[in-house]
Design a protein around this motif. Structure first.
Motif, mmCIF file in Angstrom:
data_model
loop_
_atom_site.group_PDB
_atom_site.id
_atom_site.type_symbol
_atom_site.label_atom_id
_atom_site.label_comp_id
_atom_site.label_asym_id
_atom_site.label_seq_id
_atom_site.Cartn_x
_atom_site.Cartn_y
_atom_site.Cartn_z
ATOM 1 N N LEU A 105 0.799 -1.193 0.022
ATOM 2 C CA LEU A 105 -0.062 -0.026 -0.033
ATOM 3 C C LEU A 105 0.961 1.047 0.061
ATOM 4 O O LEU A 105 0.541 2.035 -0.709
ATOM 5 C CB LEU A 105 -1.020 0.125 1.143
ATOM 6 N N ILE A 106 1.923 1.166 0.533
ATOM 7 C CA ILE A 106 2.693 2.530 1.088
ATOM 8 C C ILE A 106 3.570 2.841 -0.259
ATOM 9 O O ILE A 106 3.696 3.885 -0.596
ATOM 10 C CB ILE A 106 3.525 2.519 2.400
ATOM 11 N N ASN A 107 3.929 1.746 -0.981
ATOM 12 C CA ASN A 107 4.836 1.925 -2.215
ATOM 13 C C ASN A 107 4.076 1.915 -3.430
ATOM 14 O O ASN A 107 4.722 1.779 -4.589
ATOM 15 C CB ASN A 107 6.087 1.085 -1.918
ATOM 16 N N HIS A 108 2.807 1.609 -3.166
ATOM 17 C CA HIS A 108 1.876 1.483 -4.522
ATOM 18 C C HIS A 108 2.130 0.372 -5.382
ATOM 19 O O HIS A 108 2.075 0.426 -6.696
ATOM 20 C CB HIS A 108 2.160 2.877 -5.541
ATOM 21 N N THR A 109 2.437 -0.726 -4.735
ATOM 22 C CA THR A 109 2.699 -1.878 -5.723
ATOM 23 C C THR A 109 1.292 -2.838 -5.268
ATOM 24 O O THR A 109 1.527 -4.132 -5.436
ATOM 25 C CB THR A 109 3.780 -2.508 -5.409
ATOM 26 N N SER A 110 0.456 -2.458 -4.880
ATOM 27 C CA SER A 110 -0.809 -3.283 -4.362
ATOM 28 C C SER A 110 -1.544 -3.776 -5.524
ATOM 29 O O SER A 110 -2.403 -4.635 -5.702
ATOM 30 C CB SER A 110 -1.832 -2.439 -3.438
ATOM 31 N N GLY A 111 -1.633 -2.741 -6.631
ATOM 32 C CA GLY A 111 -2.453 -3.110 -7.820
ATOM 33 C C GLY A 111 -3.715 -2.591 -7.878
ATOM 34 O O GLY A 111 -4.645 -2.793 -8.697
ATOM 35 N N LEU A 112 -4.008 -2.010 -6.741
ATOM 36 C CA LEU A 112 -5.374 -1.214 -6.530
ATOM 37 C C LEU A 112 -5.447 0.141 -7.259
ATOM 38 O O LEU A 112 -4.492 0.761 -7.249
ATOM 39 C CB LEU A 112 -5.648 -0.750 -4.892
ATOM 40 N N ALA A 113 -6.580 0.283 -7.917
ATOM 41 C CA ALA A 113 -6.651 1.343 -8.912
ATOM 42 C C ALA A 113 -6.965 2.715 -8.278
ATOM 43 O O ALA A 113 -7.509 2.492 -7.117
ATOM 44 C CB ALA A 113 -7.590 0.766 -10.071
ATOM 45 N N GLU A 114 -6.630 3.765 -8.966
ATOM 46 C CA GLU A 114 -7.149 4.841 -8.445
ATOM 47 C C GLU A 114 -8.621 5.267 -8.533
ATOM 48 O O GLU A 114 -9.318 4.876 -9.554
ATOM 49 C CB GLU A 114 -6.343 6.190 -9.302
ATOM 50 N N TYR A 115 -9.187 5.683 -7.330
ATOM 51 C CA TYR A 115 -10.760 6.109 -7.702
ATOM 52 C C TYR A 115 -11.289 7.084 -8.125
ATOM 53 O O TYR A 115 -12.524 7.008 -8.649
ATOM 54 C CB TYR A 115 -11.380 5.776 -6.308
ATOM 55 N N LEU A 116 -10.296 8.025 -8.307
ATOM 56 C CA LEU A 116 -10.971 9.238 -8.978
ATOM 57 C C LEU A 116 -11.709 9.222 -10.283
ATOM 58 O O LEU A 116 -12.667 10.109 -10.438
ATOM 59 C CB LEU A 116 -9.790 10.246 -8.973
ATOM 60 N N PRO A 117 -11.222 8.420 -11.366
ATOM 61 C CA PRO A 117 -11.966 8.526 -12.344
ATOM 62 C C PRO A 117 -13.408 8.063 -12.503
ATOM 63 O O PRO A 117 -14.298 8.131 -12.861
ATOM 64 C CB PRO A 117 -11.294 7.649 -13.329
#
Length: 370
Positions: A105-117
């Motif tokens: 989570l902290i280094n952005h390798t979770s594969g979870l997408a950005e929610y903003l769009p």
């Protein structure tokens, strides 16, 4: 090279002339410091910017949130390589929740997408900027978002990769989950944790997470142009920041940013062991599609002639900031800008180079190298 106030001020003036309404900065070299400003905080009345103004600093907030998590690692309450599902069962359903670790989570390798769009309808086509419009900005100026609903949007979106795979993909979903993690292990809100364990620990007097849509204290207006689609640029300094929360809503000053990163990199906010973890980087694709070296809430940047610098940059609607500190902690620069997404798009929908880009790079290099 020692600080040269005249050259630094000239470089800031050049940034203003390149198209920024206002820009202000603080530069440190050991015990020496210089602060300066150029341009206006309000284009309608010509009110000047000053170097002590409070400003939304966007994703620089992530360094603060990460430090709050690492503080709990130091306390033995969080283990970086334990699964998310252990701490927050079923928030990410199925095998993914077990495979994603706190480190991911902290280094952005979770594969979870950005929610903003998914939260902002006019941004649905992102990352294809040419097919977006800025309508959602005005529509959501006073919208109060529920962070759990935002997280659910990111979780339901198509994954950007398998957990742990590199390059990672930058996503605010990760940091809203970290906020829920802080709340789960401490019983306090994420805002309270970050304030108590990071902001107050660092002695930052002009830094805080907003409770409402207003910036309290002297500040510049925040002008957004959304790649030339808002002309003239519109002020979004009044904006409910619940759309991003403690992932990117911090208000600070350039002096406080330098103080924070100086103390963090000296091992005075988290332990040296935790700092070592923060400085373990992986390749991550940024919002702009660039490949960056990202640690636990820290960017690693190589400056020719100086070497490694650590820090973060950030952008919100109309407001941006950059903070960099040399690896030895001696040289620092923090700069705040009151215009964002100044690049217009070419016929292929790609952002075109702008004089601001060159002038900003020149100022940053001068500040760090002299």
């Amino acid at each position: 090279m020692p600080l040269d106030p005249a050259k630094l001020q000239t470089a800031l003036d050049t940034l203003h002339r390149a198209g920024l309404p206002g820009v202000f900065a603080e530069v440190r070299d050991g015990d020496q410091s210089w602060c300066g400003a150029a341009g206006v905080a309000d284009v309608a009345i010509g009110r000047p910017v000053t170097a002590d103004m409070r400003h939304r600093v966007g994703s620089i907030t992530k360094a603060f949130t990460a430090a709050a998590v690492l503080h709990q690692v130091d306390n033995g309450e969080i283990d970086l390589d334990t699964s998310l599902d252990y701490y927050l069962p079923n928030v990410v359903p199925g095998e993914r929740g077990s495979a994603i670790t706190i480190r991911m989570l902290i280094n952005h390798t979770s594969g979870l997408a950005e929610y903003l769009p998914y939260a902002y309808p006019s941004f649905a086509a992102l990352p294809d900027v040419a097919k977006t419009t800025p309508d959602s900005l005005e529509d959501n100026r006073f919208t109060r978002f529920d962070p759990l609903e935002l997280i659910a949007l990111g979780v339901r979106a198509p994954a950007t990769g398998a957990p742990g795979n590199t390059p990672g993909v930058y996503s605010n979903t990760n940091y809203l989950l970290l906020c829920r993690l802080l709340e789960s292990v401490t019983g306090a809100s994420a805002e309270q944790c970050i304030t108590r364990d990071v902001i107050e620990r660092a002695g930052l007097r002009d830094t805080g997470l907003p409770a409402g849509p207003y910036i309290i204290g002297p500040h510049s207006l925040h002008y957004e142009t959304w790649f030339g689609m808002i002309d003239p640029p519109r002020d979004f300094s009044v904006f409910d920041m619940s759309w991003v929360g403690p992932a990117a809503s911090l208000v600070s000053t350039v002096a406080d940013l330098n103080r924070f990163f100086g103390l963090l990199l000296a091992g005075e906010i988290v332990s040296h062991a935790a700092l070592t973890q923060m400085q373990r980087t992986v390749p991550v694709i940024s919002f702009e599609g660039k490949r960056i070296e990202y640690g636990l809430g820290l960017h690693r940047t190589e400056i020719p002639g100086l070497g490694v610098c650590w820090g973060h940059d950030g952008s919100v609607w109309g407001g941006g900031a950059i903070s960099l500190t040399s690896a030895d902690g001696r040289r620092q620069v923090s700069v705040a800008l009151n215009l964002q997404r100044w690049n217009t798009l070419d016929p292929n929908g790609r952002p075109q180079p702008h004089p601001i880009d060159h002038a900003l790079q020149a100022f940053t290099r001068l500040a760090l190298l002299g």
